[in-house]
Design an enzyme around this catalytic site. Structure first.
Site, PDB file in Angstrom:
ATOM      1  CG  ASP A 162      62.008 -17.361  12.772  1.00  0.00           C
ATOM      2  OD1 ASP A 162      62.650 -16.140  12.913  1.00  0.00           O
ATOM      3  OD2 ASP A 162      62.438 -18.337  12.995  1.00  0.00           O
ATOM      4  CG  ASP A 221      68.539 -18.343   9.306  1.00  0.00           C
ATOM      5  OD1 ASP A 221      67.873 -18.383  10.668  1.00  0.00           O
ATOM      6  OD2 ASP A 221      66.817 -18.185   8.945  1.00  0.00           O
TER       7      ASP A 221
END
Lengths: 925, 521
Positions: free
Chosen positions: A526, A602
């Protein structure tokens, strides 16, 4: 999103300069005399910028499979210009001959292996047109926007000199006499006053060339301006796609009068929809499509890039008239694309198609095809930030079994570590991670831990200490270690542009080094844009220095893929190359498909984000990344149970299927909702598991030929203009059309069904003739999923706790018969986790139904993988009642039982029982 | 263990054996189809309800019965048959690879018996305790009900008293008001008279001061020596004409002056005679100081006592709110001091005129009436509060046998690595950092929140401190039987949504011996 954190084009000096560059005639010229044949597939030409006499070299390469490469660099740059490494595969060249035409000052290049394709270079001004069967397809610099800012010395202010120096006429001989940096410099200085006369503003001294400030960050730009710009027109096209990642429609919009599409990997908090702003990944690949042709264009660059797309109606016919080809036809549409990158060289690949699959093959030949995911990675994944401790993991795992919901992998986010030190465990919460992984692995399940590229600055942390000792971190301008703020606080960032750093990173993944890991633990990378909380635009400063001396600006969009690539290497190493890796990345770039999966970052629990997942994933798939998904349920906020149910129904048909949620959200495990919703979610997940044989076959095909498993309707129905803008529905492979519900209380969905072979509802078997727009009942427990007439879809109807337990389970074939009485399909099988398939340890069956006989035949008879899996049932849709059904295997004929449903015209053949790897046939009489 | 082998299709329980007769065709349980018996357990799903494949994994909705001889029989989903994982302790679910699973039923049986024995002991001990708590709880409830009755009677009486005192108070207050008004009127008249005389005195003094030649008449030139009398100060010149408009004659004598002139100039006139410094200034200042200090003193006296009382009362209110402590309030009952009374004499203190005896008497009487009335009011209020808190306690659900009353006014703690968690049943759940620091409320008592068949399985504490960027904290308390009250575990499955596990004898039930695996085979 706080839009103020991110640049608009007018806040990015080079974008502004390139966008303002609009000469009436291109200053770039070439001449036939400079034509040189480098080898059989490669020619070179000299190009001059007549405004400043800067010299450039053009290289034209003919590559196999209808692909051309155009490269333009400075002839003698004062420093090397950045060229993207590790991205383009070894591709075969093809022969090309050049035929100069002195009369009209042009050169015609004929591609040897494919006489249909010609490239024509016009000399003055420079222009490149590419034809397929004499039809113009691409045109380069026909809008005069080619603009290469040559590297130059930083001007020192010379107030007296400039005023006293007399104007000198340009001396053409001077250029030849001059060689080396000093002379270059002199010449430049001499030219400055001249140019000042010519233009109101000195082109060497425009704002932001040598320094640029955004918010509190100043970019020192030691190399000065070096941006490049080029216009490439898609002639006779009205639709272009690609250049992800943007939270927008699939068909690219015209940017005239608004912001260009931006490609610059960024960590964008709570990103908004309907935006051309940059997100986590960047792939400068664009596809043009019309009803008879599909073409691709790759702009090979790793720096910040902006792309203007001009597809306004005004363009109709402009180039068409220019070419004269379309004379007499209706005004021909065109899409003019303006590529603007902060640095690098012009390096463009043209793929001539002609159909969508051709372009995907051509593109993935250049950039690599998809990795072959392990079977378990193609199933359902359960994640949240964060499953807190071993007990939590155990409870969630048990919950799936208690509610009989299959899942294959449980994910641990950043909180599992010791203070966000990756490769470590919070030993209070995870005292025995090996035992925890083994407990899941005993049922065939896997785990994933997050491992990010920011390394906590802490000399007691072995990763930091070792990397620091070896000097593996990215440096500031002054040579000190760059530090940025991220999850662990003060963090250093590995310089992954260096091969030795990547090797060192890879060496961290063996269980002896990564304590508490097992071979059943996989990785999630990430924050690899990279995200730097206190950096400009939440990322790294552009003027910090990577190992080989390049600034971050040159390599920015590569950072994420380098991390994923290194992690893959580490996973390969720990099994001596036997087991397939799985690595999920947030940032991505050209070629990411070679390494693993990505997700759309996200997102938010809103209906709009559910809807946006389809166009976003379609765009990503068209750029080669086969394995992609969006967080199910939305990362931020809490989805209501209806939205969550609809999200599962949609995502079950998307390549990467993972539920994930922010730490501030309520728990979302399916059994936490009323039974009604739990059952719907369970049904959606089970549907995914039933279809695994089909998905796995699609991933194999993506691995072989680059075809995206999730694809737009036009990919399968390229001549149907009404599909070109469609991005609320999509295909899974050639057979299934899926239209998710992305609005509350949607009882009926209007679905456009293209093609002439009809469609069957996969739940009700109801038949719909096509092409047609039909209303399909979509109560809460159902979305529109239809199987196309003429296709065969393999399923496994026995749903187990996870995919590993399904290995020996029997298959069911769903044969949707076309009005012509035919159907085709494929089935791929292997062990699901090793590289045995590279050594012919697989079965790949061609399935064909015609003349009332269904035949299964190995596509590659040399390949074989021994499996107990057998054929349990065949369901024929759209056939008449038979009198007798017989199966032939190994020369033996025996009858089969069957049942027939006359209202739906569905024939179910009972228990053929044959081993799936064999060749066989079933005849209906 | 091989003694009894009942002949029935694989995966069928003894009770369902009768539905599978090999001599007949098989009809799906849902009646949807009838199939040849050889299609039963042939690893192909014919029935929509899965009933034809009790022993295979062919039907997605079927179930497989394991006998698990010696242990509990079990029905598992068909999807677990032959999947390589041993689910039944007798291993029969993995019949394709009979060696894959060892028979662990006897082991499980031994463990279960042991576990059950322990549980049984715990449960019966817990249940005995529960019965004691229930007795106490029921007694407490009765006591509270009695107390409420008692207090309500007392309340009725005090209401009567209060009414009487109110009437008395109002009657005397009418007289008091009349007397005070009369007193005020007389005092005002006296004041006016004094002022009038003072004015005359000052006029005479002014006349004689201005009458410089002392000829008994005031002339225009004499007037001009007092420029402050200039009616038009803007031009700065006091002219004779202007002086004439004041005197309205060339000269006036004392009488005319007093009648017609003095009234117009007494505000503007300033004496030219310097006042003797010591005599005039100091006393005036002293007076002001004394006056204000006295006033302040008086204020203080008036305020201090009531303040103290207020505080006491607040504290007691808080205590009673927090603890529902009826005893405590009862003890304190008689000790409440007089509430503040505004004494009337301070009202008139400015006039400096003390009341005459009759008026003062009336004021005293009225004060006493007021004080008595307020005393009764306070007593009533206290009684009402007491009844209210008792009723509140009576409204609380202490379970079907009142046993949970035992948890009221108690708190239970659990230390974790970082925090001290507290549960105060019927009050709140809290968290505080282990090494000191302020307490965070994770929720206040809401209600029993178990499933309808047993609402006493869970408690809900709601509306705790709101999380940053999140919801208000809440805590669910899962209750289970234990030999003592104990907070067993704390979890935060979602951010700011806590889950406690709490053991108490109050949740223990009588053990059903049939729930245990039987000893006989």
């Amino acid at each position: 999103v706080d839009a103020g954190n991110f640049k608009r084009c007018d806040q990015s000096a080079f974008c502004q300069r390139q966008r303002n560059f609009k000469p009436e005639i291109s200053p770039y010229v070439t001449n036939i005399d400079s034509l040189r044949k480098i080898d059989n597939s490669h020619f070179a030409l000299d190009i001059t910028n007549t405004q400043n006499n800067k010299a450039f070299v053009l290289d034209l390469f003919a590559l196999e499979d209808s692909t051309l490469r155009l490269k333009i660099n400075e002839a003698q740059p004062i420093a090397e210009r950045y060229e993207v490494p590790n991205t383009i595969e070894d591709v075969k060249a093809q022969n090309m001959i050049a035929v100069p035409n002195l009369k009209n000052g042009s050169i015609v290049f004929h591609l040897g292996d494919n006489t249909n394709i010609q490239a024509v270079i016009s000399c003055s001004p420079f222009r490149l047109d590419i034809y397929d069967e004499k039809e113009p397809v691409f045109s380069v610099n026909s809008r005069n926007l080619m603009h290469i800012e040559h590297l130059r010395q930083k001007p020192v202010p010379k107030p007296h000199e400039e005023k006293t120096k007399p104007e000198e006429p340009e001396n053409p001989d001077e250029e030849q006499a001059e060689q080396g940096e000093n002379e270059e410099e002199d010449k430049q200085e001499e030219q400055e006053p001249q140019e000042e006369e010519k233009e109101e503003s000195d082109p060497d001294d425009q704002p932001g060339m040598w320094e640029e400030t955004f918010k509190t960050h100043t970019d020192s730009k030691p190399r000065g301006p070096e941006s490049i710009g080029l216009d490439t027109s898609f002639v006779n096209f009205a639709h272009v796609y690609g250049i992800p990642e943007h939270a927008d429609k699939m068909a690219l919009k015209s940017t005239v009068g608004s912001e260009p599409y931006r490609l610059y990997n960024l960590d964008v908090f709570e990103y908004e929809l309907d935006s051309r702003a940059a997100l986590y990944g960047s792939i400068p690949f664009m596809i043009g499509h019309n009803s008879k042709r599909t073409v691709g264009l790759l702009w090979l660059n790793a720096a910040e890039t902006w792309v203007d797309v001009d597809s306004t109606e005004d363009n109709k016919g402009v180039l068409g008239t220019l070419f004269g080809y379309f004379a007499g036809e209706e005004a021909v549409p065109e899409v003019n694309v303006h590529w603007m990158s902060e640095s690098g060289v012009i390096d463009v690949y043209f793929m001539l198609g002609r159909n969508p699959a051709d372009v995907m093959r051509q593109y993935t030949k250049l950039t690599g095809t998809s990795y072959m995911p392990p079977m378990w990675a193609t199933t359902y994944h359960q994640s949240r930030w964060n499953y807190k401790d071993e007990q939590d993991v155990k409870t969630v795992d048990a919950g799936f079994d208690e509610h009989d919901i299959p899942y294959d992998c449980l994910w641990l986010d950043i909180e599992h570590t010791d203070g966000k030190r990756y490769f470590t465990w919070d030993t209070l919460k995870f005292p025995d991670p090996v035992q925890m992984q083994n407990a899941l692995a005993a049922k065939g399940r896997k785990m994933v831990t997050i491992i990010d590229p920011h390394i906590k600055v802490d000399t007691n942390y072995h990763i930091y200490r070792e990397a620091q000792n070896k000097g593996y971190f990215i440096k500031n301008k002054d040579g000190s270690e760059f530090k940025g703020w991220c999850w662990p606080g003060d963090s250093a960032y590995l310089d992954l542009t260096l091969p030795e750093v990547r090797d060192w990173w890879a060496s961290q993944f063996v269980p002896e080094v990564y304590k508490g890991s097992t071979l059943n633990l996989f990785t999630w990378n990430d924050m690899n844009e990279p995200s730097v909380f206190n950096g400009p635009e939440i990322t790294m400063h552009k003027d910090i220095i990577h190992g080989a001396g390049w600034e971050h600006r040159h390599v920015h969009n590569l950072y994420g893929i380098l991390l994923q690539m290194s992690t893959v290497k580490g996973q390969l190493a720990r099994s001596q190359g036997n087991e397939r890796p799985f690595v999920l990345s947030r940032a991505f770039y050209i070629g990411t498909q070679k390494y693993g999966a990505i997700w759309t970052g996200d997102n938010t629990a809103e209906w709009g984000h559910l809807a946006a997942s389809v166009p976003m994933l379609l765009s990503i798939g068209l750029c080669g990344i086969a394995h992609s998904g969006a967080d199910v349920g939305g990362f931020f906020k809490n989805p209501d149970p209806e939205m969550l149910s609809r999200w599962y129904q949609a995502a079950a048909y998307q390549p990467f299927f993972r539920a994930h949620a922010h730490i501030d959200t309520s728990r979302r495990e399916p059994w936490l909702y009323d039974d009604k919703y739990r059952d719907i979610i369970r049904a959606a997940i089970r549907e995914r598991y039933e279809l695994l044989p089909y998905w796995y076959t699609l991933f194999f095909q993506a691995h072989k030929s680059g075809e995206p498993p999730m694809r737009p309707l036009w990919y399968e129905f390229p001549a149907d203009v009404s599909t070109f803008d469609k991005d609320d529905s999509h295909m899974v492979g050639t057979a299934l059309l899926v239209q998710p519900v992305s609005k509350p209380n949607t009882q009926v969905t209007s679905v456009y069904l293209p093609g002439a072979t009809g469609w069957f509802d996969v739940k009700t078997y109801q038949y719909y003739p096509s092409p047609n727009t039909v209303s399909i009942s979509t109560p809460l427990d159902k979305i529109a999923v239809l199987q196309r007439g003429g296709t065969i879809v393999p399923r496994k109807m026995r749903v187990r706790r996870c995919s590993a337990l399904m290995t020996h389970d029997p298959y069911t074939l769903f044969v949707a018969v076309s009005p012509q009485g035919t159907a085709v399909g494929q089935l791929y099988m292997d062990d699901g986790h090793t590289f045995g398939f590279q050594n012919l340890k697989y079965n790949y069956k061609n399935l064909l139904f015609q003349n009332n006989v269904l035949i299964s035949k190995s596509a590659n008879p040399d390949a074989s993988w021994d499996s107990d899996a057998w054929l349990e049932r065949v369901v024929f849709m759209g056939v008449s009642r038979p009198t007798k059904i017989e199966m032939t295997v190994d020369g033996q004929v025996h009858p089969l039982e069957f049942s027939y449903e006359s209202t739906t015209r569905v024939l179910t053949v009972r228990k053929p029982g044959v081993k799936m790897q064999k060749d066989w046939s079933i005849a209906i009489q | 263990s091989q003694m009894v082998q009942v002949d029935r299709p694989r995966g069928v329980s003894l009770t369902k054996k009768v539905l599978y007769d090999p001599a007949k065709e098989f009809t799906c349980f849902d009646g949807s189809q009838t199939i040849q018996f050889q299609f039963v357990n042939d690893d192909y799903c014919d029935c929509n309800d899965g009933s034809d494949e009790p022993g295979t994994s062919a039907c997605p909705n079927g179930s497989f019965h394991c006998t698990n001889a010696g242990y509990r029989p079990q029905n598992i989903p068909s999807s677990r048959v032959n999947d390589g994982i041993c689910d039944c302790c007798d291993g029969t679910d993995e019949w394709k690879t009979p060696t894959a699973c060892a028979n662990t039923c006897m082991e499980l049986r031994r463990a279960a018996l042991e576990e059950n024995k322990k549980k049984m002991e715990e449960s019966s001990k817990g249940f005995a305790l529960r019965q004691e708590y229930a007795k106490t709880g029921q007694a407490k409830k009765l006591e509270r009900q009695e107390k409420v009755k008692e207090l309500q009677q007392e309340l009725a009486q005090i209401q009567l008293l209060e009414d009487t005192l109110k009437t008395e108070k109002e009657a005397i207050e009418i007289q008091e008001t009349a007397a005070i008004d009369e007193h005020k009127r007389i005092a005002e008249e006296k004041q006016q008279k004094i002022a009038h005389e003072e004015n005359l005195r000052k006029g005479a003094e002014a006349f004689s001061e201005m009458d410089v030649d002392k000829d008994g008449s005031l002339t225009i030139p004499e007037l001009l020596s007092h420029p402050e009398l200039d009616p038009d100060t803007s031009d700065g010149i006091f002219t004779e004409e202007e002086a004439l408009t004041i005197l309205q004659a060339g000269s006036v004598d004392m009488a005319v002056f007093m009648d017609t002139v003095w009234g117009a100039i007494n505000e503007t006139f300033r004496t030219n005679i310097p006042p003797p410094m010591e005599e005039q200034e100091t006393p005036a200042e002293d007076q002001i100081q004394d006056g204000s200090e006295q006033e302040r003193e008086a204020d203080r006296e008036l305020l201090e006592e009531p303040e103290e009382e207020d505080q006491d009362q607040d504290e007691e209110d808080e205590d009673s709110d927090e603890e529902y402590d009826d005893e405590h309030e009862y003890d304190e009952d008689g000790e409440y001091r007089e509430p503040p009374v505004l004494r009337k004499e301070t009202d008139t203190s400015n006039s400096g005129e003390p009341y005459d005896e009759i008026t003062q008497n009336l004021v005293n009487q009225a004060n006493e009436a007021r004080s008595k009335f307020q005393e009764a009011q306070t007593k009533k209020k206290n009684l009402e509060n007491e009844v209210e808190s008792l009723n509140k306690a009576l409204e609380l659900d202490f379970g079907p046998d009142e046993g949970y009353q035992a948890l009221q006014f108690q708190c239970f703690e659990l230390l974790t690595m970082e925090y001290k968690y507290k549960l105060c049943p019927y009050d709140k759940a809290t968290q505080s950092p282990k090494n000191g620091g302020s307490e965070t409320v994770l929720g206040r008592w809401g209600s029993w929140s178990g499933p309808p068949e047993n609402i006493y399985a869970k408690m809900m504490y709601e509306n705790g401190i709101t999380c940053w960027n999140g919801p208000a904290r809440s805590t669910e308390v899962v209750i289970r039987c234990g030999m003592e009250h104990k907070l067993l575990s704390v979890d935060e499955p979602s951010r700011c949504a806590y889950k406690y596990e709490f053991a108490t004898p109050c949740a223990c039930t009588q053990v059903d011996p049939n729930a245990l695996p039987r000893d006989e085979l």
